[in-house]
Scaffold this motif. Structure first.
Motif, mmCIF file in Angstrom:
data_model
loop_
_atom_site.group_PDB
_atom_site.id
_atom_site.type_symbol
_atom_site.label_atom_id
_atom_site.label_comp_id
_atom_site.label_asym_id
_atom_site.label_seq_id
_atom_site.Cartn_x
_atom_site.Cartn_y
_atom_site.Cartn_z
ATOM 1 N N GLU A 18 0.907 -1.101 -0.037
ATOM 2 C CA GLU A 18 0.094 -0.077 0.053
ATOM 3 C C GLU A 18 0.960 1.069 -0.065
ATOM 4 O O GLU A 18 1.862 1.175 0.840
ATOM 5 N N SER B 217 3.869 6.766 1.069
ATOM 6 C CA SER B 217 4.476 8.256 0.615
ATOM 7 C C SER B 217 5.624 7.949 -0.207
ATOM 8 O O SER B 217 5.992 6.760 -0.635
ATOM 9 N N ARG C 123 8.866 9.501 -2.613
ATOM 10 C CA ARG C 123 9.922 10.839 -2.829
ATOM 11 C C ARG C 123 10.467 10.515 -4.188
ATOM 12 O O ARG C 123 10.793 9.730 -4.960
ATOM 13 N N GLU D 223 12.553 13.218 -6.675
ATOM 14 C CA GLU D 223 13.199 14.279 -7.081
ATOM 15 C C GLU D 223 14.266 14.278 -8.341
ATOM 16 O O GLU D 223 14.785 13.192 -8.493
ATOM 17 N N PHE E 132 17.561 6.747 2.977
ATOM 18 C CA PHE E 132 16.005 6.409 2.782
ATOM 19 C C PHE E 132 15.598 6.882 4.167
ATOM 20 O O PHE E 132 14.363 6.346 4.661
ATOM 21 N N LEU F 11 11.763 0.520 -3.114
ATOM 22 C CA LEU F 11 10.273 0.626 -2.382
ATOM 23 C C LEU F 11 11.021 0.251 -0.959
ATOM 24 O O LEU F 11 11.294 -0.900 -0.902
ATOM 25 N N PHE G 106 13.236 -2.147 -7.929
ATOM 26 C CA PHE G 106 12.435 -2.188 -9.137
ATOM 27 C C PHE G 106 13.003 -1.239 -10.028
ATOM 28 O O PHE G 106 13.499 -0.289 -9.721
ATOM 29 N N ARG H 266 15.981 10.861 -7.603
ATOM 30 C CA ARG H 266 15.902 10.116 -6.468
ATOM 31 C C ARG H 266 14.191 9.814 -6.776
ATOM 32 O O ARG H 266 13.483 10.457 -7.014
ATOM 33 N N LEU H 267 13.937 8.479 -6.519
ATOM 34 C CA LEU H 267 12.786 7.989 -6.601
ATOM 35 C C LEU H 267 12.440 6.872 -5.513
ATOM 36 O O LEU H 267 13.128 5.908 -5.833
ATOM 37 N N GLU H 268 11.683 6.973 -4.699
ATOM 38 C CA GLU H 268 11.562 6.067 -3.719
ATOM 39 C C GLU H 268 9.943 5.892 -3.393
ATOM 40 O O GLU H 268 9.188 6.924 -3.375
ATOM 41 N N ILE H 269 9.611 4.809 -3.146
ATOM 42 C CA ILE H 269 8.403 4.590 -2.668
ATOM 43 C C ILE H 269 8.350 4.174 -1.239
ATOM 44 O O ILE H 269 9.034 3.174 -1.028
ATOM 45 N N TYR H 270 7.702 4.516 -0.364
ATOM 46 C CA TYR H 270 7.417 4.071 1.086
ATOM 47 C C TYR H 270 6.035 3.384 1.287
ATOM 48 O O TYR H 270 5.080 4.161 0.702
ATOM 49 N N GLY H 271 6.188 2.413 1.481
ATOM 50 C CA GLY H 271 4.743 1.818 1.552
ATOM 51 C C GLY H 271 4.477 0.396 2.697
ATOM 52 O O GLY H 271 5.555 0.296 3.551
ATOM 53 N N PRO I 15 10.682 10.976 4.173
ATOM 54 C CA PRO I 15 9.250 10.755 4.026
ATOM 55 C C PRO I 15 8.432 9.992 4.949
ATOM 56 O O PRO I 15 7.297 10.071 5.007
#
Lengths: 176, 176
Positions: A121, A124, A126, A128, B73, B91, B102, B126-131, B167
Motif C-alpha cells: 500500500e 508516501s 519521494r 526528486e 532512505f 520501495l 524495481f 531520487r525516486l523512492e516509494i515508502y509503503g 518521507p
DNA sequence: TTAGGTGCAAAGAGTTTGCTCGTAT
DNA sequence: ATACGAGCAAACTCTTTGCACCTAA
C-alpha cells in the motif's frame, strides 16, 4: 494581522505564543523551502527573542500536526514547506540549490501501480530530479517551463556547510 | 580469494590494506543496503582490527571513486550499495525497513522529459516509494512482484535510533 | 492559576579529522 | 624508503532535551 499558518495553528488548538506567531508568519510568507537556520534567521529579524531551540520545537510540532512538511534535498539539513499547496515534486538545481516544483500525475499513477504490483500500500513517495541549468538553450526550451502546469521557481536557499546523504555529489553545494 | 569490489579497487589503483580488503569483501557479499554501522559490524566479525573511522573513510573513498553509491532512505544514516548493478529504484517497507528494488524505465523517460522541459540537464534523480505490505492480499497480487522485472528483496536492515529527514513519519522506524 | 512554552546549555547521533604510528608498494 | 592508511579520540554539524523560569488561556 493573523497569518495563514497562525490561523491554522489556532484551528488546531495550539497555544499561540509570541514566538509561534512570528514563526508562523515567517512560514506563511516563505515561498521557498527554508531550513531551520534560515527560519531562525528570518524570525530573529522580526523578533530577537526567539531561540533556535524554539524553532526546532515549533517545526517539529507543526510537522506532527501535518501543518508543515519536512523535506530532505541532501545537504544534511531538513527543509520545510507548508503542507497542501498541492501535490507536487521538486527539481533541484545542483549549482544554485534553487528548487523548482512540478506536478507528477503520470509518476503518481506509475508509483501507485508499482506499489500495488509488489503487494504494498503506497504510504508516501519521494521523487526528486537533480539537474543543471542548460546553457545557451534556445530560449524556447527554457520558456518551456511555463508549459508544465504548476512549475514554480520557489526561490533560493542558503550556502550549506557540508553536503551529505543525498544524490548530490559530496561537494555539490546547495545554492550560491 | 579476491572479492569483486576488491578487484575493482585494485583496478582503480587503490592501496589494498587488510582492512580495505575485508570491507571490500563485506560490500561484495552484501545483498542489502547496509549503513556504516552495519558494515563495521560485519567487517569486525571477519577481522577485529578495524575501526569505524576506517569504514567511514573507506566508503567515502569508494563513493568518490564511483564504486559505491550512497543512499538516504531516512533515518539519519547513510546506506550504501555497490554501483552498477543496474539502474533501479527502491520501495522501502516502512514497517520493516526492507528494501525492494524495481526498475523504472517509464519514470526515467518522464523525468528526463520534465528536466528538459524546465531547461535542465538531468544529473541525477531520487525516486523512492515508502509503503506498507498489504495484509491478506490474494496471493496473486503478492506474487505479482515477480512480474516486475528486476524486483528483488534486498534483505533487512537494523533497528534505528531515531528517524529523521525523510518521507517516513517521525517515528516510523526502519526495520523491526 | 496552571498547563504548557521558552531559553540556555548540555547531550546525542552520525560523521569527519588531527595526530601518531603502522604498512603496502 | 616513504607515501599513504589506520586507530583513537576529539571535534563538528544538526537536532533534541533537562531544567528553571515565564506566559497564554
Amino acid at each position: 494581522m493573523e497569518s495563514r499558518i497562525e490561523r491554522i495553528c489556532v484551528e488546531h488548538g495550539l497555544k499561540m505564543t509570541g514566538q509561534r506567531r512570528v514563526i508562523a508568519r515567517v512560514l506563511s510568507e516563505a515561498e521557498d523551502h527554508p531550513d531551520v537556520e534560515e527560519l531562525y534567521r528570518r524570525a530573529s529579524a522580526l523578533d530577537g527573542r526567539i531561540s533556535i531551540a524554539t524553532v526546532y520545537r515549533t517545526v517539529r510540532l507543526l510537522e506532527e500536526r501535518g501543518i508543515l512538511e519536512r523535506r530532505d534535498f541532501g545537504g544534511g539539513r531538513a527543509r520545510y514547506e507548508p503542507t497542501e499547496h498541492g501535490r507536487h515534486y521538486h527539481l533541484i538545481d545542483i549549482d544554485t540549490g534553487r528548487v523548482i516544483e512540478f506536478e507528477g500525475g503520470e509518476h503518481e499513477r506509475l508509483m501507485q501501480q508499482i506499489a500495488a504490483t509488489l503487494g504494498f500500500e503506497l504510504v508516501s513517495t519521494r521523487l526528486e530530479i537533480y539537474g543543471r541549468r542548460v546553457q545557451g538553450v534556445p530560449r524556447g526550451a527554457a520558456r518551456g517551463a511555463e508549459k508544465l502546469p504548476g512549475a514554480v521557481d520557489t526561490g533560493k536557499t542558503r550556502p550549506p556547510r557540508r553536503a551529505d546523504a543525498g544524490p548530490l555529489a559530496r561537494d555539490a553545494q546547495l545554492e550560491r
